[in-house]
Motif scaffolding. Structure first.
Motif, mmCIF file in Angstrom:
data_model
loop_
_atom_site.group_PDB
_atom_site.id
_atom_site.type_symbol
_atom_site.label_atom_id
_atom_site.label_comp_id
_atom_site.label_asym_id
_atom_site.label_seq_id
_atom_site.Cartn_x
_atom_site.Cartn_y
_atom_site.Cartn_z
ATOM 1 N N ARG A 43 0.816 -1.283 0.073
ATOM 2 C CA ARG A 43 0.055 -0.122 -0.118
ATOM 3 C C ARG A 43 0.931 1.487 -0.193
ATOM 4 N N LEU A 44 2.059 1.294 0.823
ATOM 5 C CA LEU A 44 2.716 2.495 0.874
ATOM 6 C C LEU A 44 3.279 2.867 -0.538
ATOM 7 N N VAL A 45 4.164 1.497 -1.081
ATOM 8 C CA VAL A 45 5.084 1.956 -2.343
ATOM 9 C C VAL A 45 3.660 2.278 -3.284
ATOM 10 N N ALA A 46 2.676 1.654 -3.469
ATOM 11 C CA ALA A 46 1.501 2.050 -4.505
ATOM 12 C C ALA A 46 1.240 3.571 -4.597
ATOM 13 N N GLU A 47 0.936 4.072 -3.252
ATOM 14 C CA GLU A 47 0.671 5.381 -3.186
ATOM 15 C C GLU A 47 1.809 6.306 -3.584
ATOM 16 N N GLU A 48 2.973 6.061 -3.474
ATOM 17 C CA GLU A 48 4.149 6.752 -3.963
ATOM 18 C C GLU A 48 4.155 6.619 -5.263
ATOM 19 N N ALA A 49 3.892 5.408 -5.924
ATOM 20 C CA ALA A 49 3.982 5.348 -7.235
ATOM 21 C C ALA A 49 2.689 6.169 -8.078
ATOM 22 N N TRP A 50 1.679 6.040 -7.523
ATOM 23 C CA TRP A 50 0.603 6.850 -8.062
ATOM 24 C C TRP A 50 0.908 8.273 -8.244
ATOM 25 N N VAL A 51 1.245 9.008 -7.054
ATOM 26 C CA VAL A 51 1.835 10.256 -6.796
ATOM 27 C C VAL A 51 2.789 10.750 -7.760
ATOM 28 N N LEU A 77 -1.951 -1.973 -5.453
ATOM 29 C CA LEU A 77 -1.653 -2.022 -6.780
ATOM 30 C C LEU A 77 -2.300 -2.065 -7.978
ATOM 31 N N ALA A 78 -3.759 -2.930 -7.615
ATOM 32 C CA ALA A 78 -4.589 -3.231 -8.694
ATOM 33 C C ALA A 78 -4.765 -1.839 -9.688
ATOM 34 N N GLY A 79 -4.797 -2.066 -10.821
ATOM 35 C CA GLY A 79 -4.851 -0.981 -11.941
ATOM 36 C C GLY A 79 -3.820 -0.280 -11.797
ATOM 37 N N ILE A 80 -2.830 -0.442 -11.415
ATOM 38 C CA ILE A 80 -1.344 0.767 -11.273
ATOM 39 C C ILE A 80 -0.702 0.881 -12.948
ATOM 40 N N HIS A 81 -1.185 -0.320 -13.670
ATOM 41 C CA HIS A 81 -0.567 -0.177 -15.107
ATOM 42 C C HIS A 81 -1.114 0.851 -15.730
ATOM 43 N N THR A 82 -2.396 1.500 -15.618
ATOM 44 C CA THR A 82 -2.823 2.655 -16.630
ATOM 45 C C THR A 82 -2.178 3.750 -16.515
ATOM 46 N N PRO A 83 -1.423 4.315 -15.430
ATOM 47 C CA PRO A 83 -0.741 5.604 -15.683
ATOM 48 C C PRO A 83 0.495 5.307 -16.278
ATOM 49 N N PHE A 84 1.012 4.108 -16.543
ATOM 50 C CA PHE A 84 2.411 3.652 -16.926
ATOM 51 C C PHE A 84 2.228 3.531 -18.478
ATOM 52 N N LEU A 85 1.154 3.283 -18.937
ATOM 53 C CA LEU A 85 0.813 3.096 -20.298
ATOM 54 C C LEU A 85 1.799 3.937 -21.465
ATOM 55 N N ARG A 115 8.078 -10.395 -18.958
ATOM 56 C CA ARG A 115 8.053 -9.791 -17.676
ATOM 57 C C ARG A 115 6.992 -8.553 -17.373
ATOM 58 N N LEU A 116 6.818 -8.037 -18.629
ATOM 59 C CA LEU A 116 5.793 -6.948 -18.558
ATOM 60 C C LEU A 116 4.362 -7.401 -18.450
ATOM 61 N N ALA A 117 4.178 -8.562 -19.140
ATOM 62 C CA ALA A 117 2.812 -9.294 -18.913
ATOM 63 C C ALA A 117 1.643 -8.202 -18.549
ATOM 64 N N TRP A 118 1.543 -7.452 -19.553
ATOM 65 C CA TRP A 118 0.619 -6.515 -19.453
ATOM 66 C C TRP A 118 -1.001 -6.985 -19.169
ATOM 67 N N PRO A 119 -1.555 -6.436 -18.036
ATOM 68 C CA PRO A 119 -2.889 -7.151 -17.714
ATOM 69 C C PRO A 119 -4.005 -6.912 -18.392
ATOM 70 N N ASP A 120 -3.960 -5.843 -19.126
ATOM 71 C CA ASP A 120 -5.399 -5.403 -19.757
ATOM 72 C C ASP A 120 -5.168 -5.904 -21.176
ATOM 73 N N PRO A 121 -6.282 -6.947 -21.486
ATOM 74 C CA PRO A 121 -6.104 -7.606 -22.711
ATOM 75 C C PRO A 121 -6.057 -6.615 -24.014
#
Length: 1150
Positions: free
Chosen positions: A600-608, A652-660, A716-722
């Motif tokens: 949770r802590l690292v996810a918050e930091e990554a989102w920001v 971290l669920a959905g964290i891939h979206t801002p990284f696209l 390794r990337l294994a992008w989750p959104d089909p």
């Protein structure tokens, strides 16, 4: 043929199988252009730095496959980190007065020791006193003065604690086979101890027997247990205390009797014990018996004497200092007595009054022992100890002896001693680290004795509770800094952690049993709180070190990547090492609480941070975000790998979206850098094999490795959104395809600029290039098969997404074509030589043997293929063999075409050559398959050779046989013809009726035809007198109806000959020009009704129509025509002339 026979393996020796690769869907026209890649991606260069960085990223992911194993994480067996110590956490320091009193107490204990020393104890008074001098650090004068003061003090009062526990295997004295045993025991002073007189029968003292003694025995020295009825193995567990007058001469005496009176002797004895001063043992015991009988109900004449079962005499001086807890064998009163069995006693020699300052001030033995133990422990655990953290409290002989003496004289129970050792050692551990195995052993002792005694005085229980609280507080402090003091990579530290947790678990077991001073909360709750607090403190410290929030976003990014990597490694350690310890010992799910908190802590930091960096996106930021996302995705997958865990509930669920956006940009850079890398690899490539075991050059190995890295990176990337994964995967596959073709174009360009060796038939460089193409083809195909994504709208085909499958197929076709192009270029250098050797065969005189004529060609092929076998991999050697095989077939066909009207030996020689080449190229199964060798041009060549050996009539018969064998490939293209045919034996004639046709070709401008049918028998030499006949012309129709009957007078025997048939030729009648050919069909006469022999079959019944599909002559039929053209005899020329006229009609239609 030796070259091909040496080929034993079908595996490419030079291909190091790659884990996976990947390709493109559509081939852009400019993808094969060798123009330089764009220079705007990353930074201009050869791509080496970029791929080196990518390899580091991949290497980071190598250790993140599946769940970690403790064996992998525990890498070091070095000493554990030092734990924090605080001298103030030890027991309070004594005042000078207390030290002096404690010194006096210790000296008093040694000087007035009593009992027998054990084998491990020191019985030398000087040694013990000298040891105490060292412990207290006194001078010799002070030491001697202290000893003198203690010696002037009054000696202590001793007492013997006796616990009569049980007896076993006693004699049966009652008629029922049992006894009713009880014990009488007391202290015999030295004056009444049994003596042996010479010349008399040996006797022992007994309470029930008269004694010639003048000295009195106080009644209070006699104690009696209860009677246990009807047993030979009585259990009493009764405790007694006897005052000792002289520890050196007094004895403990015990009798066991079988009770036969109706009154309780024990009760009588207890009443008489209130009387003192009776003179003589006999008088005293008689009074006991008299009293018992007086209170009984038995008659005066009955015998009420109890039966003797055995006795014990134990000198007080023989009682061990530490006490005795054992079985004693029962003894007889005299040699005439018969006894058996054993008695279990617990003996302990204590002091009840001590003339010391501590005793006078009311200090209990419990407190004085605690102070003395603390002093001894500090002295024994010296600072000079090389590895103090491994010290297990092993005391020296003198130290053990002094403590044992004091504990015994102070009447401390085993539970009290265990509690004292725990209290002192646990406090000492917080100031000087001890081995946790020692502390755990102390707790186990406390637990074991607690279960037996189950109680302590309130003050002592409070003291124990305080020690538990202090140690728990110390342990929780260590757990908050778990990673510092118990690193997961240090097996020694992890082992210490397990022992610490076991200590806390033992303390936790005491929480429900304390009647006073209970813990405020359950220890488990405190442990969980300490772990959470420690996690947060560790994370905050890590964040401030690696990625301080006051720094700008781009500068923080690299630190956050490092922080995420550290957190992932920490979670691996939590799962692989810590989790099993915490849950197995304390039932605390340390991994779950840690993962949830840190994730949770690292996810918050990554989102920001991603939100902050989105407007500032550039290549450097994209690279950092890409690497950060890989670690975050690995963290998600780590959680999902654990059975029963789901990543949808994570922060971290959905964290891939801002990284696209960053991922898209990075993959674009990857394509450009791959081209730069391959460009540089080809530039330095010398087109020579990498080493002796490989047949490809360095650039192919580099290309294969690049494709491998790209595929591994995608995994390794294994992008989750089909849907997004399909877009990314499709683009990446196209980029990989483009890169692969870019490499082959670079190779082609390089080899074109290389100067070739003059007269070199087999080019070493071309062989290397061909091997390079094959290696890249295999590597790219395998890469694409590993380049998959979640199933989306496009679905799957053969286990692969359709875009990926089509891309892979297109690339494979392109690379196959490239390989065939290089193969053709390689074999083109051998064309002239092959033609020369084939011409040699054709010009060889008929007088030489066939094998001599073929030998030069086979020798040449053997030499060249030996070179090719050494230079090419299996697949490429097969390609070259196929190309050479086709060259040889074409060369032989050309030789046959150039030589007409030659002898039969000429064709026999080439037939021998063809079979020799088949055997050579097949190489006993190690070369080309036979089905491949005997296909295509081989069939044509073999047919020509066979026909050349035939006579003219045999060739003509073969012409008609080929027509009978011919089947229309497109049955409806030329239409159908229906006929009826039978043989009239009486008239010896063949009746042929043309009924009708359908779906004929429109050969006139009006879209119709004017068809008629020519009916003739063949071959001509079988029916020399028979003329062809024709139907009427049916104008303007494609479905003519004829119903015309024709008769041919021919013998039935001629109709049964090989190749005999009726040939129907449909023509389009033209008034002003040559008739047009519409199609033909042949009907064999062997199966016509009336001609077929009975044993062959009944044939066809008269009147049964037959539908024939019209067709045009195929190549097999025309080959016979060409064969006959080369013959000069009249029969062949006339037959060819007739057929050529028909062929002109067909050419006009075309």
């Amino acid at each position: 043929m030796s070259a091909l026979l040496d080929i034993k393996s079908s595996v490419l020796r030079q291909v190091q199988v790659c884990p996976s690769f990947r390709w493109k869907t559509e081939q852009e026209p400019e993808s094969t252009d060798t123009q330089e890649p764009p220079t705007g991606a990353w930074k201009p260069g050869d791509g080496v730095e970029f791929f080196a960085h990518m390899r580091l990223i991949l290497k980071k992911g190598d250790g993140r496959q599946g769940l970690p194993c403790p064996e992998v994480l525990l890498r070091s067996g070095s000493p554990a980190p030092a734990e924090p110590v605080d001298p103030n956490r030890d027991l309070r320091a004594l005042t000078q007065e207390e030290v002096e009193m404690l010194y006096e107490e210790a000296l008093y204990t040694v000087l007035h020791r009593a009992g027998t020393m054990g084998p491990d104890q020191v019985d030398d008074e000087e040694v013990l006193l000298g040891y105490l001098q060292q412990v207290f650090g006194t001078s010799s004068e002070e030491h001697m003065e202290a000893i003198a003061r203690v010696k002037k003090a009054k000696a202590p009062t001793y007492a013997l604690k006796v616990s009569v526990m049980r007896a076993k295997n006693l004699l049966a004295k009652d008629p029922n086979g049992f006894s009713d045993p009880y014990c009488m025991l007391g202290i015999l002073p030295a004056s009444s101890a049994p003596q042996e007189s010479s010349g008399q029968k040996e006797q022992r003292f007994g309470f029930r027997k008269g004694s010639k003694r003048s000295s009195p025995l106080p009644a209070k020295c006699i104690q009696v247990t209860e009677v246990k009825n009807s047993t030979l193995n009585p259990v009493w567990k009764e405790h007694f205390l006897f005052e000792i007058e002289d520890v050196n001469t007094d004895q403990l005496h015990l009798d066991i009797w079988d009770h036969d009176d109706d009154v309780s002797l024990a009760e009588a004895c207890r009443k008489l014990n209130e009387v003192i001063g009776l003179k003589g043992m006999s008088r005293y015991f008689k009074q006991i018996v008299k009293s018992a009988r007086a209170n009984g109900t038995a008659g005066p004449t009955e015998d009420h004497t109890d039966d003797f079962l055995g006795c014990l005499n134990i000198p007080i001086r023989e009682v061990p200092v530490a006490g005795a807890d054992r079985w004693f064998k029962l003894e007889p009163r005299s040699s005439a007595s018969r006894v058996q069995g054993d008695c279990h006693l617990v003996l302990k020699l204590i002091t009840t009054q001590r003339d010391t300052a501590m005793s006078q001030r009311g200090r209990s033995g419990f407190l004085s022992y605690l102070m003395l133990l603390s002093r001894v422990l500090r002295f024994e655990h010296r600072v000079e100890e090389p590895n103090s953290s491994s010290w297990r409290g092993e005391l020296s002989g003198p130290g053990t002896t002094v403590l044992c003496l004091h504990g015994a004289q102070s009447n401390l129970s085993p539970l009290q001693l265990a509690v004292l050792h725990w209290q002192v050692s646990s406090r000492h551990h917080q100031s000087r680290t001890l081995d946790y195995r020692y502390l755990l052993g102390l707790l186990e002792d406390v637990q074991a004795h607690w279960e037996e005694a189950a109680s302590l005085p309130q003050e002592q229980e409070e003291s124990l509770a305080d020690s538990f609280s202090a140690f728990s507080e110390f342990g929780l402090k260590l757990l908050r800094q778990l990673r510092d003091y118990f690193p997961a990579t240090n097996s020694t530290a992890v082992y210490r952690l397990g022992l610490l947790l076991k200590c806390l678990e033992k303390i936790q077991l005491f929480q429900p049993v304390f009647a006073v001073c209970p813990f405020e909360t359950e220890l488990n709750v405190d442990i969980v709180a300490a772990l959470k607090r420690g996690n947060r403190e560790w994370y905050d410290q890590l964040l401030n070190t690696k990625s301080p929030r006051e720094q700008p976003g781009p500068q923080r990014l690299a630190g956050l990547v490092e922080l995420a990597d550290i957190i992932y490694e920490d979670l691996q350690a939590c799962f692989g090492v810590y989790a099993s310890l915490f849950y197995g010992i304390l039932k605390v799910d340390f991994f779950t609480l840690t993962f949830r908190q840190l994730e949770r802590l690292v996810a918050e930091e990554a989102w920001v941070l991603t939100e902050e960096l989105s407007p500032k996106m550039n290549l450097e930021v994209a690279s950092g975000l890409f690497e950060l996302y890989l670690t975050l995705a690995d963290t998600q997958r780590f959680w999902s790998c654990i059975p029963g865990r789901e990543s949808r509930s994570l922060a971290l669920a959905g964290i891939h979206t801002p990284f696209l956006p960053a991922v898209k940009l990075w993959l674009h850079v990857l394509r450009d850098q791959a081209k730069w890398r391959l460009q540089g690899a080809v530039d330095v490539d010398t087109l020579e094999p990498v080493d002796a075991s490989s047949k490809h050059s360095s650039s192919a190995a580099t290309t294969s490795l690049c494709l491998t890295h790209i595929q591994e990176l995608w995994v390794r990337l294994a992008w989750p959104d089909p849907a997004q994964a399909q877009g990314l995967g499709t683009q990446l596959s196209q980029d990989m395809c483009e890169t692969s073709l870019f490499y082959t174009a670079l190779l082609r360009k390089k080899v074109d600029t290389q100067p070739g060796a003059a007269g070199e038939a087999v080019s070493e460089q071309l062989c290397v290039v061909l091997n390079n193409v094959e290696l890249v083809r295999r590597a790219a195909g395998q890469a694409l098969r590993g380049l998959t994504w979640p199933e989306g709208a496009s679905g799957l085909e053969g286990g692969l997404p359709r875009p990926l499958l089509s891309c892979m197929q297109a690339l494979d076709e392109d690379l196959q074509r490239e390989a065939h192009t290089v193969t053709a270029h390689l074999t083109s250098k051998m064309v002239a030589d092959i033609r020369k050797y084939v011409q040699h065969i054709s010009l060889s005189p008929d007088s030489i043997q066939n094998d001599e004529a073929v030998a030069p060609l086979l020798k040449y092929l053997d030499e060249k293929l030996a070179l090719l076998n050494d230079s090419l991999v299996k697949e490429n050697l097969s390609r070259v063999l196929e190309a050479l095989w086709e060259l040889l077939l074409q060369a032989i066909l050309q030789a046959l075409s150039a030589n007409r009207d030659v002898s039969a030996d000429f064709y026999g020689r080439f037939h021998f050559t063809l079979e020799a080449l088949v055997s050579f190229f097949h190489a006993e199964g190690q070369g080309l398959p036979l089905e491949n060798l005997r296909d295509g041009s081989y069939k044509r060549l073999e047919e020509e050779l066979r026909l050349h050996k035939c006579s003219t009539r045999e060739c003509i018969e073969q012409f008609y046989l080929d027509k009978l064998k011919q089947r229309s490939l497109e049955q409806n293209r030329f239409g159908r013809l229906t006929v009826r045919c039978h043989y009239e034996a009486a008239e010896q004639r063949l009746a042929v009726e043309v009924l009708h046709a359908a779906d004929l070709l429109p050969l006139d401008a009006n879209g119709l035809s004017d068809p008629f049918v020519i009916v003739e028998l063949g071959p001509p030499h079988l029916f020399p007198l028979v003329r062809s006949q024709r139907t009427q012309v049916k104008a303007r129709t494609l479905h003519p109806v004829y119903d015309e009957l024709f008769h041919f007078s021919v013998p039935a025997e001629a109709c049964r000959r090989r190749g005999a048939c009726v040939l129907f030729t449909v023509m389009d009648h033209d008034w002003l020009s040559t008739n047009d050919f519409a199609g033909e069909a042949a009907l064999g006469l062997g199966g016509v009704s009336g001609i077929a022999r009975p044993h062959v079959g009944g044939g066809m019944r008269p009147g049964q129509p037959i539908t024939l599909h019209l067709r045009r002559p195929r190549a097999e039929v025309r080959s016979v025509l060409r064969m006959l053209e080369g013959r000069s005899n009249k029969e062949a020329q006339e037959f060819v002339k007739k057929l050529k006229e028909l062929e002109k009609c067909m050419e006009a239609d075309l």
